[in-house]
Motif scaffolding. Structure first.
Motif, mmCIF file in Angstrom:
data_model
loop_
_atom_site.group_PDB
_atom_site.id
_atom_site.type_symbol
_atom_site.label_atom_id
_atom_site.label_comp_id
_atom_site.label_asym_id
_atom_site.label_seq_id
_atom_site.Cartn_x
_atom_site.Cartn_y
_atom_site.Cartn_z
ATOM 1 N N THR A 397 0.838 -1.199 0.000
ATOM 2 C CA THR A 397 0.000 0.000 0.000
ATOM 3 C C THR A 397 0.870 1.245 0.000
ATOM 4 O OG1 THR A 397 -0.068 0.136 2.419
ATOM 5 C CG2 THR A 397 -1.810 -1.176 1.328
ATOM 6 N N LEU A 398 0.269 2.358 -0.349
ATOM 7 C CA LEU A 398 0.985 3.635 -0.258
ATOM 8 C C LEU A 398 1.379 3.915 1.176
ATOM 9 C CD1 LEU A 398 2.006 6.189 -1.665
ATOM 10 C CD2 LEU A 398 -0.252 7.197 -1.288
ATOM 11 N N ASP A 399 0.537 3.540 2.136
ATOM 12 C CA ASP A 399 0.870 3.764 3.548
ATOM 13 C C ASP A 399 2.181 3.080 3.925
ATOM 14 O OD1 ASP A 399 -1.446 5.227 3.926
ATOM 15 O OD2 ASP A 399 -2.601 3.542 4.691
ATOM 16 N N LEU A 400 2.386 1.837 3.467
ATOM 17 C CA LEU A 400 3.623 1.127 3.787
ATOM 18 C C LEU A 400 4.824 1.767 3.109
ATOM 19 C CD1 LEU A 400 2.414 -2.582 3.608
ATOM 20 C CD2 LEU A 400 3.408 -1.456 5.613
ATOM 21 N N ILE A 401 4.651 2.167 1.861
ATOM 22 C CA ILE A 401 5.750 2.813 1.145
ATOM 23 C C ILE A 401 6.150 4.105 1.841
ATOM 24 C CG2 ILE A 401 6.390 3.955 -1.016
ATOM 25 C CD1 ILE A 401 4.508 1.905 -2.431
ATOM 26 N N MET A 402 5.156 4.898 2.210
ATOM 27 C CA MET A 402 5.454 6.184 2.836
ATOM 28 C C MET A 402 6.011 6.006 4.244
ATOM 29 S SD MET A 402 4.876 8.297 0.431
ATOM 30 C CE MET A 402 4.673 9.957 1.058
ATOM 31 N N LYS A 403 5.568 4.989 4.935
ATOM 32 C CA LYS A 403 6.110 4.714 6.273
ATOM 33 C C LYS A 403 7.596 4.407 6.196
ATOM 34 C CE LYS A 403 7.045 1.004 9.287
ATOM 35 N NZ LYS A 403 7.405 -0.424 9.172
ATOM 36 N N GLU A 404 7.990 3.555 5.250
ATOM 37 C CA GLU A 404 9.403 3.202 5.142
ATOM 38 C C GLU A 404 10.226 4.343 4.550
ATOM 39 O OE1 GLU A 404 11.079 0.842 6.362
ATOM 40 O OE2 GLU A 404 9.500 -0.500 7.055
ATOM 41 N N LYS A 405 9.643 5.098 3.651
ATOM 42 C CA LYS A 405 10.365 6.247 3.109
ATOM 43 C C LYS A 405 10.587 7.298 4.189
ATOM 44 C CE LYS A 405 10.355 9.446 -0.826
ATOM 45 N NZ LYS A 405 9.537 10.124 -1.866
ATOM 46 N N TYR A 406 9.633 7.442 5.092
ATOM 47 C CA TYR A 406 9.756 8.380 6.212
ATOM 48 C C TYR A 406 10.993 8.069 7.046
ATOM 49 C CZ TYR A 406 8.321 10.703 10.625
ATOM 50 O OH TYR A 406 8.262 11.473 11.765
ATOM 51 N N VAL A 407 11.241 6.802 7.286
ATOM 52 C CA VAL A 407 12.423 6.407 8.053
ATOM 53 C C VAL A 407 13.689 6.618 7.215
ATOM 54 C CG1 VAL A 407 13.612 4.474 9.171
ATOM 55 C CG2 VAL A 407 11.138 4.765 9.478
ATOM 56 N N ALA A 408 13.649 6.225 5.954
ATOM 57 C CA ALA A 408 14.846 6.254 5.112
ATOM 58 C C ALA A 408 15.292 7.666 4.770
ATOM 59 C CB ALA A 408 14.602 5.454 3.834
ATOM 60 N N LEU A 409 14.371 8.641 4.817
ATOM 61 C CA LEU A 409 14.730 10.025 4.501
ATOM 62 C C LEU A 409 14.856 10.879 5.762
ATOM 63 C CD1 LEU A 409 14.063 9.051 1.624
ATOM 64 C CD2 LEU A 409 13.131 11.313 1.185
ATOM 65 N N TYR A 410 15.210 10.256 6.849
ATOM 66 C CA TYR A 410 15.404 10.923 8.129
ATOM 67 C C TYR A 410 16.228 12.206 7.980
ATOM 68 C CZ TYR A 410 17.114 11.226 13.030
ATOM 69 O OH TYR A 410 17.445 11.616 14.299
ATOM 70 N N LEU A 411 15.678 13.297 8.476
ATOM 71 C CA LEU A 411 16.283 14.634 8.489
ATOM 72 C C LEU A 411 16.324 15.327 7.116
ATOM 73 C CD1 LEU A 411 19.288 14.129 10.968
ATOM 74 C CD2 LEU A 411 16.962 14.870 11.490
ATOM 75 N N SER A 412 15.804 14.669 6.097
ATOM 76 C CA SER A 412 15.807 15.276 4.768
ATOM 77 C C SER A 412 14.636 16.243 4.612
ATOM 78 C CB SER A 412 15.692 14.192 3.692
ATOM 79 O OG SER A 412 15.440 14.766 2.416
ATOM 80 N N PRO A 413 14.839 17.391 3.945
ATOM 81 C CA PRO A 413 13.713 18.281 3.676
ATOM 82 C C PRO A 413 12.706 17.662 2.719
ATOM 83 C CG PRO A 413 15.667 19.033 2.495
ATOM 84 C CD PRO A 413 16.111 17.926 3.418
#
Length: 475
Positions: A397-413
């Motif tokens: 789902t988009l929710d899972l993709i965005m959840k993992e991207k949220y972690v992977a882009l830590y501190l990124s604008p």
């Protein structure tokens, strides 16, 4: 990793005053026919490292908006989405854009298309930082003109300019004849032009993906850009710092260790990773922020400030700390990563209902980020194989993709751009305590223009509020 020669070059450039722009994004004394005496290679060194520092500077503000960071004291301005004055970030971005305009013109005159191409790619990055935060900004008459009060260009039109810069920059980089060879003066790729070309395509995918809420969104175009983009973590666009020239996040960690309170970790990101929200413990936490003196990870609620039992301000709550991947004084600042590209790819495939490809890219994004952090293979695989993560292609789902991207882009604008496209629908993300009452219970959607603009260019500054959405965030 910077070599000693790179460090000496950079320090020499700073000492000799390489920055060519004035206080307010424009040098009124610039002659377009004779722009500067600073050599192209010097401008390349400054622009490449400053493009990374501008990324970190914007990330410093946006990390509170997306709840990576939280204020240690209740009611902090950024924490609660007040109108903040990001004047330093604004001026620094315009300084680099002016340097890059000089570099581009000089490189063209000297027959060095490789430097023209790199200048255009970096201009696209810095211009996108401006548009994604402020929407309409000065650009077309902000350089090489005799005016102190440039007009504002429309944000949507500037996105056309961003794509043009990337297209032209890639074409310049593909030319084989040059009078200047890029090398140690390039703090991003060390003169590797094929990597500059790849990141140009990856950035095109990023900015095309920003259009996901607009009628012009084209996931096939996103995937076409990715096909020529980054191939592995080795292609990540980043600048690595030194003990003498410190990573900006490392400076925050040093300040926090000295009790200049800063860099406190939000409860949101901690609970997204410690099993509270998703039922799976993420091994990346110790690579991203500190444990408390009790061996636990503990976040601070945005807007509420530290809990009463947080007595030791260095050891009773999780903060940015030296020795972690992002906040050591010699850590890299990431401008564009393979992991980010994989999550963009996953989102585009999902938009085309290709769940198999979306799921494959989603898992690859997690793996790429864990490998970048040097998480052990055993911990990495245990996390990825957890049923909460490896859900199967039919359940991606988009929710899972965005959840993992949220972690992977830590501190990124870039996460703030995601958050607005996603309407802040991250699991359990709630508005901070003591939210700015002018927002009527909503998250802010933009930055207010900086004070310097109201002082020197007031007639041209658009009148906006924090709920006025930028052009690609309209529904």
């Amino acid at each position: 990793m910077f070599k000693n020669m790179k460090l000496r070059i950079f320090i020499l450039l700073i000492i000799t005053g390489v920055f060519t722009s004035c206080e307010n994004y424009l040098d009124v004394n610039t002659d377009p026919n004779n722009p500067t005496a600073v050599p192209v290679k010097g401008l390349m060194s400054v622009a490449s490292i400053r493009t990374a520092s501008n990324t970190a500077s914007m990330g410093y503000h946006t990390s509170y908006f997306v709840q990576y960071l939280a204020g240690p004291n209740a009611g902090g301005n950024t924490d609660t989405h007040q109108e903040i004055n990001a004047n330093t970030t604004w001026v620094n971005i315009y300084n680099v854009l002016s340097n890059l305009s000089d570099m581009e013109l000089m490189a063209e005159e000297q027959g060095a298309p490789n430097y023209v191409g790199a200048a255009k790619i970096m201009k696209a990055i810095n211009l996108a930082l401006l548009v994604d935060a402020w929407n309409s900004v000065p650009y077309s008459d902000a350089f090489f003109v005799q005016t102190l009060k440039p007009t504002y260009d429309d944000g949507q039109q500037l996105y056309t300019e961003i794509f043009t810069l990337l297209t032209d920059g890639i074409a310049n980089l593909q030319q084989t004849t040059t009078t200047l060879i890029m090398g140690e003066d390039d703090f991003v790729f060390g003169g590797n032009l094929s990597q500059w070309i790849k990141v140009g395509h990856a950035l095109r995918a990023r900015y095309l993906n920003h259009l996901s809420k607009t009628s012009s969104y084209d996931p096939n175009a996103v995937l076409a850009a990715i096909a020529n983009g980054l191939e592995s973590n080795a292609d990540d666009a980043k600048v690595t710092y030194t003990n003498e020239v410190r990573n900006p996040w490392g400076a925050v960690a040093i300040n926090q260790a000295g009790l200049v309170l800063d860099g406190w970790i939000s409860q949101q990101i901690v609970e997204a990773m410690d099993g509270t929200t998703f039922g799976v413990v993420d091994p990346r936490m110790e690579f991203m922020f500190s444990r408390t003196q009790h061996g636990t990870f503990r976040g601070t609620r945005n807007g509420a400030g530290r809990d009463p039992d947080v007595v030791d301000l260095r050891l009773d709550a999780s903060t940015l700390v030296e020795g972690t991947f992002y906040a050591d004084r010699t850590s890299p600042v990431l401008v564009m990563t393979f992991a980010e590209q994989k999550f963009i790819e996953a989102e585009a495939h999902l938009a085309l209902d290709n769940k198999f490809a979306a799921y494959t890219a989603y898992l690859a994004g997690i793996r790429a980020h864990m490998d970048m952090l040097a998480v052990s293979a055993a911990e990495r695989d245990a996390y990825i194989n957890n049923p909460a993560v490896s859900v199967g292609e039919e359940d991606i789902t988009l929710d899972l993709i965005m959840k993992e991207k949220y972690v992977a882009l830590y501190l990124s604008p870039e996460t703030w751009n995601d958050a607005r496209r996603y309407d802040f629908n991250y699991a359990d993300m709630t508005i901070p305590d003591q939210l700015n009452p002018d927002l009527n219970g909503q998250f802010s959607r933009r930055l207010q223009y900086p004070s310097s603009e109201f002082t020197t260019n007031s007639d041209n500054v658009p009148r906006v509020n924090l709920l006025d959405r930028i052009w690609w965030d309209q529904n």
